[in-house]
Write a protein that holds these residues in place. Structure first.
Motif, PDB file in Angstrom:
ATOM      1  N   ASN A   1      -7.892   6.987  -5.040  1.00 23.45           N
ATOM      2  CA  ASN A   1      -7.334   6.517  -6.309  1.00 23.45           C
ATOM      3  C   ASN A   1      -7.574   5.022  -6.464  1.00 23.45           C
ATOM      4  O   ASN A   1      -7.789   4.527  -7.567  1.00 23.45           O
ATOM      5  CB  ASN A   1      -5.828   6.776  -6.364  1.00 23.45           C
ATOM      6  N   PHE A   2      -7.495   4.320  -5.357  1.00 28.75           N
ATOM      7  CA  PHE A   2      -7.781   2.888  -5.345  1.00 28.75           C
ATOM      8  C   PHE A   2      -8.936   2.639  -4.374  1.00 28.75           C
ATOM      9  O   PHE A   2     -10.088   2.655  -4.777  1.00 28.75           O
ATOM     10  CB  PHE A   2      -6.523   2.093  -4.937  1.00 28.75           C
ATOM     11  N   GLN A   3      -8.603   2.446  -3.109  1.00 28.32           N
ATOM     12  CA  GLN A   3      -9.637   2.266  -2.093  1.00 28.32           C
ATOM     13  C   GLN A   3      -9.172   2.992  -0.834  1.00 28.32           C
ATOM     14  O   GLN A   3      -7.985   2.965  -0.512  1.00 28.32           O
ATOM     15  CB  GLN A   3      -9.855   0.782  -1.784  1.00 28.32           C
ATOM     16  N   THR A   4     -10.111   3.607  -0.157  1.00 31.34           N
ATOM     17  CA  THR A   4      -9.753   4.358   1.049  1.00 31.34           C
ATOM     18  C   THR A   4      -9.319   3.384   2.141  1.00 31.34           C
ATOM     19  O   THR A   4     -10.087   2.530   2.570  1.00 31.34           O
ATOM     20  CB  THR A   4     -10.943   5.191   1.541  1.00 31.34           C
ATOM     21  N   PHE A   5      -8.082   3.543   2.559  1.00 36.43           N
ATOM     22  CA  PHE A   5      -7.496   2.624   3.540  1.00 36.43           C
ATOM     23  C   PHE A   5      -7.047   3.420   4.750  1.00 36.43           C
ATOM     24  O   PHE A   5      -6.395   4.449   4.617  1.00 36.43           O
ATOM     25  CB  PHE A   5      -6.301   1.900   2.916  1.00 36.43           C
ATOM     26  N   GLN A   6      -7.440   2.947   5.899  1.00 35.30           N
ATOM     27  CA  GLN A   6      -7.016   3.578   7.149  1.00 35.30           C
ATOM     28  C   GLN A   6      -6.565   2.470   8.078  1.00 35.30           C
ATOM     29  O   GLN A   6      -7.377   1.615   8.465  1.00 35.30           O
ATOM     30  CB  GLN A   6      -8.188   4.361   7.759  1.00 35.30           C
ATOM     31  N   TYR A   7      -5.326   2.502   8.429  1.00 39.88           N
ATOM     32  CA  TYR A   7      -4.735   1.398   9.173  1.00 39.88           C
ATOM     33  C   TYR A   7      -5.420   1.222  10.528  1.00 39.88           C
ATOM     34  O   TYR A   7      -5.650   2.183  11.256  1.00 39.88           O
ATOM     35  CB  TYR A   7      -3.241   1.671   9.355  1.00 39.88           C
TER      36      TYR A   7
ATOM     37  N   ILE B   1      -5.640  -9.722   4.400  1.00 44.32           N
ATOM     38  CA  ILE B   1      -6.924  -9.757   5.114  1.00 44.32           C
ATOM     39  C   ILE B   1      -7.115  -8.473   5.910  1.00 44.32           C
ATOM     40  O   ILE B   1      -8.197  -7.864   5.913  1.00 44.32           O
ATOM     41  CB  ILE B   1      -6.973 -10.995   6.037  1.00 44.32           C
ATOM     42  N   GLN B   2      -6.041  -8.054   6.555  1.00 37.06           N
ATOM     43  CA  GLN B   2      -6.162  -6.823   7.335  1.00 37.06           C
ATOM     44  C   GLN B   2      -6.442  -5.622   6.435  1.00 37.06           C
ATOM     45  O   GLN B   2      -7.202  -4.728   6.783  1.00 37.06           O
ATOM     46  CB  GLN B   2      -4.883  -6.591   8.143  1.00 37.06           C
ATOM     47  N   TYR B   3      -5.810  -5.638   5.256  1.00 34.40           N
ATOM     48  CA  TYR B   3      -6.082  -4.541   4.323  1.00 34.40           C
ATOM     49  C   TYR B   3      -7.572  -4.478   3.983  1.00 34.40           C
ATOM     50  O   TYR B   3      -8.189  -3.412   4.027  1.00 34.40           O
ATOM     51  CB  TYR B   3      -5.246  -4.726   3.056  1.00 34.40           C
ATOM     52  N   CYS B   4      -8.137  -5.630   3.639  1.00 32.93           N
ATOM     53  CA  CYS B   4      -9.561  -5.643   3.279  1.00 32.93           C
ATOM     54  C   CYS B   4     -10.421  -5.190   4.455  1.00 32.93           C
ATOM     55  O   CYS B   4     -11.396  -4.446   4.277  1.00 32.93           O
ATOM     56  CB  CYS B   4      -9.975  -7.034   2.834  1.00 32.93           C
ATOM     57  N   GLU B   5     -10.070  -5.633   5.656  1.00 27.52           N
ATOM     58  CA  GLU B   5     -10.857  -5.244   6.832  1.00 27.52           C
ATOM     59  C   GLU B   5     -10.708  -3.758   7.150  1.00 27.52           C
ATOM     60  O   GLU B   5     -11.624  -3.162   7.716  1.00 27.52           O
ATOM     61  CB  GLU B   5     -10.431  -6.093   8.034  1.00 27.52           C
ATOM     62  N   ASP B   6      -9.568  -3.185   6.822  1.00 33.07           N
ATOM     63  CA  ASP B   6      -9.364  -1.763   7.106  1.00 33.07           C
ATOM     64  C   ASP B   6      -9.871  -0.866   5.983  1.00 33.07           C
ATOM     65  O   ASP B   6      -9.905   0.354   6.142  1.00 33.07           O
ATOM     66  CB  ASP B   6      -7.877  -1.483   7.342  1.00 33.07           C
ATOM     67  N   VAL B   7     -10.237  -1.445   4.871  1.00 31.79           N
ATOM     68  CA  VAL B   7     -10.825  -0.653   3.786  1.00 31.79           C
ATOM     69  C   VAL B   7     -12.346  -0.594   3.917  1.00 31.79           C
ATOM     70  O   VAL B   7     -12.958   0.468   3.742  1.00 31.79           O
ATOM     71  CB  VAL B   7     -10.427  -1.242   2.411  1.00 31.79           C
TER      72      VAL B   7
ATOM     73  N   VAL C   1       0.851  -1.186   0.000  1.00 36.88           N
ATOM     74  CA  VAL C   1       0.000   0.000   0.000  1.00 36.88           C
ATOM     75  C   VAL C   1       0.892   1.242   0.000  1.00 36.88           C
ATOM     76  O   VAL C   1       1.706   1.425   0.913  1.00 36.88           O
ATOM     77  CB  VAL C   1      -0.929   0.026   1.238  1.00 36.88           C
ATOM     78  N   ALA C   2       0.748   2.064  -1.018  1.00 28.32           N
ATOM     79  CA  ALA C   2       1.487   3.327  -1.052  1.00 28.32           C
ATOM     80  C   ALA C   2       0.755   4.342  -0.169  1.00 28.32           C
ATOM     81  O   ALA C   2      -0.435   4.570  -0.341  1.00 28.32           O
ATOM     82  CB  ALA C   2       1.582   3.840  -2.480  1.00 28.32           C
ATOM     83  N   ILE C   3       1.485   4.912   0.766  1.00 27.85           N
ATOM     84  CA  ILE C   3       0.903   5.906   1.666  1.00 27.85           C
ATOM     85  C   ILE C   3       1.222   7.284   1.087  1.00 27.85           C
ATOM     86  O   ILE C   3       2.398   7.669   1.004  1.00 27.85           O
ATOM     87  CB  ILE C   3       1.473   5.760   3.088  1.00 27.85           C
ATOM     88  N   ARG C   4       0.198   7.979   0.715  1.00 31.20           N
ATOM     89  CA  ARG C   4       0.409   9.322   0.149  1.00 31.20           C
ATOM     90  C   ARG C   4       0.424  10.351   1.272  1.00 31.20           C
ATOM     91  O   ARG C   4      -0.180  10.157   2.330  1.00 31.20           O
ATOM     92  CB  ARG C   4      -0.692   9.648  -0.860  1.00 31.20           C
ATOM     93  N   GLU C   5       1.091  11.449   1.006  1.00 29.54           N
ATOM     94  CA  GLU C   5       1.224  12.464   2.053  1.00 29.54           C
ATOM     95  C   GLU C   5      -0.131  13.133   2.314  1.00 29.54           C
ATOM     96  O   GLU C   5      -0.998  13.175   1.437  1.00 29.54           O
ATOM     97  CB  GLU C   5       2.256  13.512   1.661  1.00 29.54           C
ATOM     98  N   ASN C   6      -0.254  13.631   3.508  1.00 32.46           N
ATOM     99  CA  ASN C   6      -1.508  14.269   3.899  1.00 32.46           C
ATOM    100  C   ASN C   6      -1.568  15.692   3.373  1.00 32.46           C
ATOM    101  O   ASN C   6      -0.550  16.349   3.182  1.00 32.46           O
ATOM    102  CB  ASN C   6      -1.633  14.291   5.423  1.00 32.46           C
ATOM    103  N   ASN C   7      -2.792  16.151   3.162  1.00 27.53           N
ATOM    104  CA  ASN C   7      -2.970  17.564   2.845  1.00 27.53           C
ATOM    105  C   ASN C   7      -2.829  18.372   4.140  1.00 27.53           C
ATOM    106  O   ASN C   7      -2.709  17.790   5.229  1.00 27.53           O
ATOM    107  CB  ASN C   7      -4.322  17.790   2.154  1.00 27.53           C
TER     108      ASN C   7
END
Lengths: 211, 248
Positions: A124-130, A71-77, A45-51
């Motif tokens: 851009n892909f899917q909103t991911f929040q760890y 699995i964790q990625y899917c659960e966090d999306v 997962v590429a982490i883009r910088e925050n605004n």
């Protein structure tokens, strides 16, 4: 004389037939299916910088690439794309779309600015929040854990989805072969199962059990 | 000579005015405080509810005492139904109906189960023994060995300023986490939904030897993007075609 002409004609004919036979052999395509690829264990997962307000910026530069268990990625999306309070069938349809989208992009990584990754953490892909998983969305993902939604021959394709509009079946998204997120809740409220919801928006696909 | 108004018509008018004045019901205790007591505190948090005291012996209780921090139990717990016989319970059904913006059903007191997970921001290890304060209700909890607080009832507050435009899809809450040796962590915007259990993760950062200016760490959780799309669509003009049903 006649015999030699006949022989040359036969040879020429056999050569042409052989050539046509060689050319007509179908190309070998290594289609990536759920049978010849396994479900990813880790996704990049590429982490883009925050605004300036502290939100990940879809146009921001890539800061680093984080390896996350699939699995964790899917659960966090899922709780960041679907509403955790929606009907369980809507969440299951969303879980399937999130998983197959991620699986497809794991098989098609991209390189941007020197970073090779599968997905990024923005829309851009899917909103991911760890570590943002929720009990309801985790349950939905576990319900479709061993099932895939792909082409009938098992080929893994990208399941696209968009927000859609509330209280509407969102037919136009079906025509565009994208699933409407609000549409999943619309159909779930009317008693449709996640399989029926998926088949409504994505035509010509099959529900397959992962080996 | 006819005078106008005549003496008789003046007397009739006086009598009619007196009758109308007598017909108007008089509420001797009608004041701002009394109206506050009459009206249920829809959506008011327990810490704020101390400003609305029940009527004691026909008069107002002393409401000048501010809410005591750290004692949420002294105020009404969220989700506790009004008991008959209390100040609100004595009102009839008409008086208990919401008035004004409360009639939208937007600020009715709702609760849902929530738990907080506290982790070390560097190692991602769970932090036991951290104290978590829910800002809106002043409830305090301590994390267990897995870094979790127990499940508790947390109110669902939506910002009423958005109600006339686009109803928020989730409420928002804030917590503060304290632990010795770590910076305080303030986590705002925790999404709250009705009828489900939900959890939030608070990241805490250890204080190092080089840290001179030790201040709280803020983490602001954003609105769900589905609601942001709705908000933007609400005010988009026809000439401003964005991504939406026009171009799925």
């Amino acid at each position: 004389m006649k015999r030699s002409r006949l022989r040359s004609a036969v040879l020429t004919l056999s050569f042409v037939v052989t050539l046509l036979g060689v050319l007509s052999v179908p190309k070998v395509q290594a289609a990536q299916t759920i049978w010849n690829t396994s479900e990813p264990s880790v996704i990049r997962v590429a982490i883009r910088e925050n605004n300036p307000s502290g939100e990940p910026d879809p146009r921001g530069r890539i800061v680093y690439v984080q390896s996350v268990p699939f699995i964790q990625y899917c659960e966090d999306v899922l709780p960041n794309e679907w509403m955790p309070s929606w009907r369980p069938e809507a969440l299951k349809a969303g879980a399937m779309a999130v998983k197959m989208f991620a699986w497809y992009h794991h098989l098609h990584p991209v390189t941007v600015d020197g970073f090779t990754f599968d997905v990024d953490n923005t829309t851009n892909f899917q909103t991911f929040q760890y570590m943002s998983d929720q009990p309801t969305t985790d349950a939905a993902f576990n319900a479709i854990r061993n099932i895939a939604f792909a082409m009938p021959n098992g080929e893994i394709i990208e399941l696209n989805y968009r927000a859609g509009i509330e209280n509407d079946p969102n037919w136009q998204y079906r025509n565009a072969q994208k699933m409407a997120q609000w549409g999943t809740q619309y159909w779930a409220e009317r008693g449709q199962t996640y399989t029926q919801i998926l088949q409504f928006y994505y035509q010509g696909r099959s529900l397959l059990r992962i080996q | 000579m006819n005078r106008f108004p005549s003496l008789r018509s003046v007397l009739y008018c006086c009598a009619a005015a007196t009758a109308i004045a007598l017909a108007i019901p008089v509420n001797p205790a009608s004041s701002i405080h009394q109206r506050a007591v009459d009206r249920p505190s829809y959506g008011a948090v327990p810490a704020m509810s101390s400003a609305v005291q029940p009527v004691v012996n026909g008069g107002l209780a002393n409401n000048s005492t501010p809410a005591t921090p750290g004692q949420p139990g002294a105020a009404q717990q969220p989700g506790t139904p009004q008991q008959p016989g209390t100040a609100n319970g004595t009102q009839n059904a008409t008086a208990n109906e919401p008035i004004g913006p409360e009639s939208w059903g937007y600020t009715n007191r709702k609760t849902s189960k929530l738990r907080i997970r506290v982790i070390d921001g560097r190692t991602h290890a769970p932090l036991p023994g951290a104290e978590v304060v829910l800002i809106e209700t002043e409830q305090r909890f301590t994390t267990d060995s897995n870094g979790y607080t127990p499940w508790f009832d947390a109110p669902i507050f939506r910002n009423p300023k958005y109600r006339p435009m686009v109803a928020e899809l989730h409420g928002q809450l804030g917590v503060i986490a304290y632990k010795n040796g770590y910076r305080d962590s303030i986590h705002l915007g925790i999404r709250m939904h009705e009828n489900i259990r939900q959890q939030a993760t608070v990241w805490m950062y250890k204080i190092g030897p080089g840290d001179r200016r030790i201040e709280p760490v803020l983490y602001q959780e954003p609105y769900h993007h589905l609601w942001l799309i709705q908000l933007a669509d609400k005010f988009r003009q026809r000439s401003q075609i964005g991504e939406g049903p026009e171009r799925p």
